[in-house]
Design an enzyme around this catalytic site. Structure first.
Site, PDB file in Angstrom:
ATOM      1  N   TYR A  12      -2.179  -0.577  10.862  1.00  0.00           N
ATOM      2  CA  TYR A  12      -2.299  -1.227   9.547  1.00  0.00           C
ATOM      3  C   TYR A  12      -1.065  -0.931   8.694  1.00  0.00           C
ATOM      4  O   TYR A  12      -0.387  -1.845   8.204  1.00  0.00           O
ATOM      5  CB  TYR A  12      -3.576  -0.767   8.826  1.00  0.00           C
ATOM      6  CG  TYR A  12      -3.540  -1.068   7.342  1.00  0.00           C
ATOM      7  CD1 TYR A  12      -3.589  -2.387   6.879  1.00  0.00           C
ATOM      8  CD2 TYR A  12      -3.441  -0.047   6.382  1.00  0.00           C
ATOM      9  CE1 TYR A  12      -3.530  -2.677   5.515  1.00  0.00           C
ATOM     10  CE2 TYR A  12      -3.386  -0.326   5.030  1.00  0.00           C
ATOM     11  CZ  TYR A  12      -3.432  -1.643   4.594  1.00  0.00           C
ATOM     12  OH  TYR A  12      -3.370  -1.920   3.248  1.00  0.00           O
ATOM     13  N   THR A  60       0.821  -1.209   0.000  1.00  0.00           N
ATOM     14  CA  THR A  60       0.000   0.000   0.000  1.00  0.00           C
ATOM     15  C   THR A  60       0.860   1.265   0.000  1.00  0.00           C
ATOM     16  O   THR A  60       1.987   1.258   0.517  1.00  0.00           O
ATOM     17  CB  THR A  60      -0.904  -0.009   1.258  1.00  0.00           C
ATOM     18  OG1 THR A  60      -1.543   1.251   1.373  1.00  0.00           O
ATOM     19  CG2 THR A  60      -0.119  -0.274   2.536  1.00  0.00           C
ATOM     20  N   ASP A  61       0.290   2.350  -0.498  1.00  0.00           N
ATOM     21  CA  ASP A  61       0.972   3.649  -0.425  1.00  0.00           C
ATOM     22  C   ASP A  61       1.042   4.167   1.011  1.00  0.00           C
ATOM     23  O   ASP A  61       1.826   5.074   1.308  1.00  0.00           O
ATOM     24  CB  ASP A  61       0.262   4.680  -1.324  1.00  0.00           C
ATOM     25  CG  ASP A  61      -1.194   4.916  -0.974  1.00  0.00           C
ATOM     26  OD1 ASP A  61      -1.737   4.200  -0.098  1.00  0.00           O
ATOM     27  OD2 ASP A  61      -1.808   5.830  -1.567  1.00  0.00           O
ATOM     28  N   GLU A  62       0.223   3.578   1.906  1.00  0.00           N
ATOM     29  CA  GLU A  62       0.167   4.104   3.281  1.00  0.00           C
ATOM     30  C   GLU A  62       1.476   3.904   4.034  1.00  0.00           C
ATOM     31  O   GLU A  62       1.706   4.542   5.058  1.00  0.00           O
ATOM     32  CB  GLU A  62      -0.997   3.459   4.051  1.00  0.00           C
ATOM     33  CG  GLU A  62      -2.324   3.735   3.376  1.00  0.00           C
ATOM     34  CD  GLU A  62      -3.535   3.600   4.283  1.00  0.00           C
ATOM     35  OE1 GLU A  62      -3.354   3.410   5.493  1.00  0.00           O
ATOM     36  OE2 GLU A  62      -4.649   3.683   3.765  1.00  0.00           O
ATOM     37  N   LYS A  69       1.997  -3.387   7.280  1.00  0.00           N
ATOM     38  CA  LYS A  69       2.300  -3.566   5.849  1.00  0.00           C
ATOM     39  C   LYS A  69       3.760  -3.174   5.572  1.00  0.00           C
ATOM     40  O   LYS A  69       4.441  -3.816   4.772  1.00  0.00           O
ATOM     41  CB  LYS A  69       1.348  -2.740   4.983  1.00  0.00           C
ATOM     42  CG  LYS A  69      -0.089  -3.212   4.976  1.00  0.00           C
ATOM     43  CD  LYS A  69      -0.300  -4.603   4.390  1.00  0.00           C
ATOM     44  CE  LYS A  69      -0.107  -4.654   2.896  1.00  0.00           C
ATOM     45  NZ  LYS A  69      -0.485  -5.994   2.347  1.00  0.00           N
TER      46      LYS A  69
HETATM   47  P1  NAD Z   1      -9.905  -7.328   1.812  1.00  0.00           P
HETATM   48  O1  NAD Z   1      -9.931  -6.959   3.237  1.00  0.00           O
HETATM   49  O2  NAD Z   1     -11.092  -7.059   0.953  1.00  0.00           O
HETATM   50  O3  NAD Z   1      -9.589  -8.898   1.657  1.00  0.00           O
HETATM   51  C1  NAD Z   1      -8.588  -9.534   2.395  1.00  0.00           C
HETATM   52  C2  NAD Z   1      -8.708 -11.034   2.131  1.00  0.00           C
HETATM   53  O4  NAD Z   1      -7.661 -11.678   2.868  1.00  0.00           O
HETATM   54  C3  NAD Z   1     -10.031 -11.632   2.627  1.00  0.00           C
HETATM   55  O5  NAD Z   1     -10.554 -12.517   1.653  1.00  0.00           O
HETATM   56  C4  NAD Z   1      -9.649 -12.386   3.891  1.00  0.00           C
HETATM   57  O6  NAD Z   1     -10.474 -13.507   4.157  1.00  0.00           O
HETATM   58  C5  NAD Z   1      -8.214 -12.796   3.564  1.00  0.00           C
HETATM   59  N1  NAD Z   1      -7.408 -13.006   4.782  1.00  0.00           N
HETATM   60  C6  NAD Z   1      -7.267 -12.154   5.838  1.00  0.00           C
HETATM   61  N2  NAD Z   1      -6.492 -12.714   6.776  1.00  0.00           N
HETATM   62  C7  NAD Z   1      -6.115 -13.920   6.299  1.00  0.00           C
HETATM   63  C8  NAD Z   1      -5.297 -14.970   6.798  1.00  0.00           C
HETATM   64  N3  NAD Z   1      -4.695 -14.877   8.011  1.00  0.00           N
HETATM   65  N4  NAD Z   1      -5.111 -16.069   6.052  1.00  0.00           N
HETATM   66  C9  NAD Z   1      -5.711 -16.172   4.823  1.00  0.00           C
HETATM   67  N5  NAD Z   1      -6.511 -15.245   4.305  1.00  0.00           N
HETATM   68  C10 NAD Z   1      -6.706 -14.120   5.041  1.00  0.00           C
HETATM   69  O7  NAD Z   1      -8.608  -6.649   1.206  1.00  0.00           O
HETATM   70  P2  NAD Z   1      -8.340  -5.889  -0.169  1.00  0.00           P
HETATM   71  O8  NAD Z   1      -8.858  -4.508  -0.051  1.00  0.00           O
HETATM   72  O9  NAD Z   1      -8.748  -6.756  -1.280  1.00  0.00           O
HETATM   73  O10 NAD Z   1      -6.744  -5.787  -0.113  1.00  0.00           O
HETATM   74  C11 NAD Z   1      -5.934  -6.825  -0.640  1.00  0.00           C
HETATM   75  C12 NAD Z   1      -4.476  -6.442  -0.508  1.00  0.00           C
HETATM   76  O11 NAD Z   1      -4.240  -5.221  -1.209  1.00  0.00           O
HETATM   77  C13 NAD Z   1      -4.023  -6.191   0.922  1.00  0.00           C
HETATM   78  O12 NAD Z   1      -2.730  -6.730   1.076  1.00  0.00           O
HETATM   79  C14 NAD Z   1      -4.004  -4.677   1.057  1.00  0.00           C
HETATM   80  O13 NAD Z   1      -3.049  -4.272   2.006  1.00  0.00           O
HETATM   81  C15 NAD Z   1      -3.618  -4.273  -0.348  1.00  0.00           C
HETATM   82  N6  NAD Z   1      -4.077  -2.948  -0.778  1.00  0.00           N
HETATM   83  C16 NAD Z   1      -5.398  -2.629  -0.714  1.00  0.00           C
HETATM   84  C17 NAD Z   1      -5.830  -1.394  -1.206  1.00  0.00           C
HETATM   85  C18 NAD Z   1      -7.290  -0.987  -1.152  1.00  0.00           C
HETATM   86  O14 NAD Z   1      -7.594   0.176  -1.452  1.00  0.00           O
HETATM   87  N7  NAD Z   1      -8.218  -1.875  -0.832  1.00  0.00           N
HETATM   88  C19 NAD Z   1      -4.903  -0.488  -1.736  1.00  0.00           C
HETATM   89  C20 NAD Z   1      -3.547  -0.854  -1.756  1.00  0.00           C
HETATM   90  C21 NAD Z   1      -3.157  -2.097  -1.300  1.00  0.00           C
HETATM   91  O1  DAU Z   2      -4.232   3.921   0.290  1.00  0.00           O
HETATM   92  C1  DAU Z   2      -4.419   2.535   0.188  1.00  0.00           C
HETATM   93  C2  DAU Z   2      -5.274   2.059   1.323  1.00  0.00           C
HETATM   94  O2  DAU Z   2      -6.610   2.501   1.059  1.00  0.00           O
HETATM   95  C3  DAU Z   2      -5.267   0.549   1.524  1.00  0.00           C
HETATM   96  O3  DAU Z   2      -3.970   0.151   1.852  1.00  0.00           O
HETATM   97  C4  DAU Z   2      -6.235   0.150   2.649  1.00  0.00           C
HETATM   98  O4  DAU Z   2      -6.284  -1.263   2.770  1.00  0.00           O
HETATM   99  C5  DAU Z   2      -7.612   0.666   2.280  1.00  0.00           C
HETATM  100  O5  DAU Z   2      -8.516   0.389   3.330  1.00  0.00           O
HETATM  101  C6  DAU Z   2      -7.569   2.170   2.028  1.00  0.00           C
HETATM  102  O6  DAU Z   2      -7.293   2.881   3.254  1.00  0.00           O
HETATM  103  P1  DAU Z   2      -8.036   4.253   3.629  1.00  0.00           P
HETATM  104  O7  DAU Z   2      -8.005   4.416   5.087  1.00  0.00           O
HETATM  105  O8  DAU Z   2      -7.531   5.384   2.807  1.00  0.00           O
HETATM  106  O9  DAU Z   2      -9.509   3.884   3.089  1.00  0.00           O
HETATM  107  P2  DAU Z   2     -10.956   4.158   3.723  1.00  0.00           P
HETATM  108  O10 DAU Z   2     -11.945   3.789   2.655  1.00  0.00           O
HETATM  109  O11 DAU Z   2     -11.110   3.553   5.050  1.00  0.00           O
HETATM  110  O12 DAU Z   2     -10.964   5.731   3.874  1.00  0.00           O
HETATM  111  C7  DAU Z   2     -10.795   6.578   2.734  1.00  0.00           C
HETATM  112  C8  DAU Z   2     -10.844   8.004   3.232  1.00  0.00           C
HETATM  113  O13 DAU Z   2     -12.176   8.289   3.672  1.00  0.00           O
HETATM  114  C9  DAU Z   2      -9.947   8.255   4.434  1.00  0.00           C
HETATM  115  O14 DAU Z   2      -9.450   9.579   4.367  1.00  0.00           O
HETATM  116  C10 DAU Z   2     -10.890   8.134   5.643  1.00  0.00           C
HETATM  117  C11 DAU Z   2     -12.208   8.627   5.071  1.00  0.00           C
HETATM  118  N1  DAU Z   2     -13.430   8.011   5.631  1.00  0.00           N
HETATM  119  C12 DAU Z   2     -13.497   6.650   5.711  1.00  0.00           C
HETATM  120  C13 DAU Z   2     -14.620   6.045   6.235  1.00  0.00           C
HETATM  121  C14 DAU Z   2     -14.691   4.543   6.353  1.00  0.00           C
HETATM  122  C15 DAU Z   2     -14.498   8.808   6.008  1.00  0.00           C
HETATM  123  O15 DAU Z   2     -14.440  10.053   5.899  1.00  0.00           O
HETATM  124  N2  DAU Z   2     -15.612   8.200   6.512  1.00  0.00           N
HETATM  125  C16 DAU Z   2     -15.714   6.852   6.658  1.00  0.00           C
HETATM  126  O16 DAU Z   2     -16.756   6.371   7.156  1.00  0.00           O
END
Ligand code: NAD
Ligand code: DAU
Length: 339
Positions: free
Chosen positions: A150, A123-125, A154
């Site tokens: 989180y 992630t960019d975080e 990562k």
């Molecule tokens: P998600 O939370 O939707 O899905 C996570 C999946 O991992 C689920 O299916 C869960 O059952 C599985 N999982 C969790 N713990 C586990 C374990 N101990 N063993 C096996 N399976 C397990 O996540 P996502 O949003 O699809 O993110 C996927 C990946 O991409 C993550 O590594 C996250 O850090 C990264 N990522 C997400 C975003 C985003 O915006 N969603 C952005 C950048 C990177």
């Molecule tokens: O940047 C990549 C990341 O993006 C991934 O690594 C994470 O797994 C993914 O969850 C996401 O993280 P964020 O914290 O940025 O996503 P989230 O959707 O939780 O929040 C997006 C923005 O919106 C953030 O600034 C917080 C804000 N927010 C979020 C929620 C859930 C709100 O204002 N209200 C809300 O209820």
């Protein structure tokens, strides 16, 4: 290729497997997922009966299950993680376990199995937070500065992956991607939470002053970027992935969703800010473009329109995801005001 995909029943993993089965139909895919609250094996029901696809329910911290699942595999694509920042603030322990210990278990099995490519999704975080008013961006050389449990977990996993490259010669690649949105995203994240709350006639919570900025990327563009790194990327490298310059404050994202859903702006409700809330993310993805030719294809308007349509057409899917334990989390996070 014979791929082991971890976390393939989650949001991005599901989109990746469906894309891969469509674009590389002769490749074998094993999906290893423990099905936490965020995982849903039904997402992949269209692949039932496909001889190139197999689901294994297992935890990535279980070293014997992981080692067994890697038999005959040449490529690991590692998505599995605890992913929600707010949950990591409520309870960091599962993040340390899955994201750090789980990644180390996978790396060790990959080393023993002689895996030809270990691709780690990050992630960019990990890079921390940019100032609200600047135009600077994160890149592969930005110093790590994670701020939430989180992102710290990562960051630790990224360091382990790099350590296995340098210490053991494991052929790794890492991608650090910005905020994804699109079909199959669990409705605890901002965009699906906003869309489903509107569909349920509930208010949409916006943290703090709503000015925080994220670099939004439609999920299929992320999946295409991973494909580009697997097929054209260089081993040992990290690539940043970001969106098509859609750097929009959260309040504007919510207003756009409300407008597209023909709902009054009064649904937007400002609530208490997230502790340590990162102000702005922006990614420079020029290295990925230079090495592979990848560019994002879907702009925010088109991506949000497609995402809203998907949630409207899949009410059963998100009703099930929002039932049960989700309600408990929602009340803890937002209190009774938001129901
Ligand atoms: P998600 O939370 O939707 O899905 C996570 C999946 O991992 C689920 O299916 C869960 O059952 C599985 N999982 C969790 N713990 C586990 C374990 N101990 N063993 C096996 N399976 C397990 O996540 P996502 O949003 O699809 O993110 C996927 C990946 O991409 C993550 O590594 C996250 O850090 C990264 N990522 C997400 C975003 C985003 O915006 N969603 C952005 C950048 C990177
Ligand atoms: O940047 C990549 C990341 O993006 C991934 O690594 C994470 O797994 C993914 O969850 C996401 O993280 P964020 O914290 O940025 O996503 P989230 O959707 O939780 O929040 C997006 C923005 O919106 C953030 O600034 C917080 C804000 N927010 C979020 C929620 C859930 C709100 O204002 N209200 C809300 O209820």
């Amino acid at each position: 290729m014979r791929l082991l995909v971890t976390g393939g029943a989650g949001f991005i993993g599901t989109n990746f497997i469906l894309y891969w089965a469509g674009h590389h139909p002769d490749d074998d895919v094993v999906n290893l997922d423990s099905l936490t609250y965020a995982g849903n094996a039904e997402n992949l029901k269209t692949l039932e009966g496909n001889s190139h696809y197999r689901f294994v329910r297992a935890d990535i911290c279980d070293s014997s299950a992981v080692y067994a699942a890697m038999e005959g595999i040449d490529t690991v694509v590692h998505f599995a993680a605890e992913t929600h920042v707010d949950r990591s603030v409520l309870d960091p322990a599962p993040f340390v376990r899955t994201n750090i210990v789980g990644t180390s278990v996978l790396l060790e099995a990959a080393r023993k199995r002689g895996i030809r490519r270990f691709h780690h999704i990050s992630t960019d975080e990990v890079y921390g937070s940019l100032g609200l008013l600047g135009s600077d961006k994160f890149s592969e050389t930005t110093r790590y500065d994670p701020r939430s449990p989180y992102s710290a977990s990562k960051a630790a996993s990224d360091h382990l992956v790099n350590a296995y490259f340098h210490s053991f010669g494991l052929p790794v690649t890492i991608t650090n991607c910005s905020n994804n949105y699109g079909p199959f995203q669990f409705p605890e994240k901002l965009i699906p939470l906003a869309i489903t709350n509107v569909l349920e006639g509930k208010p949409v919570p916006v943290y703090g002053d709503g000015k925080n900025v994220r670099d939004w990327l439609y999920v299929t563009d992320h999946v295409r970027a991973i494909e580009a790194v697997l097929t054209k990327g260089n081993v040992g490298e990290t690539y940043c992935i970001g969106g098509p310059d859609d750097h929009v404050p959260n309040s504007m994202i919510v207003k756009t969703i409300l407008k597209l859903m023909k709902t009054d702006e009064s649904s937007m409700t400002f609530v208490k800010d997230r502790p340590g809330h990162d102000r702005r993310y922006a990614l420079d993805w020029s290295k990925l473009e230079r090495d592979t030719g990848w560019r994002p294809e879907t702009d925010l308007a088109a991506g949000l329109t497609a995402t809203i349509s998907w949630y409207k057409e899949h009410t059963d899917w998100w009703h099930r995801m929002k039932s049960g334990a989700y309600g408990e989390y929602y009340n803890k996070q937002y209190g009774n005001r938001m129901t």
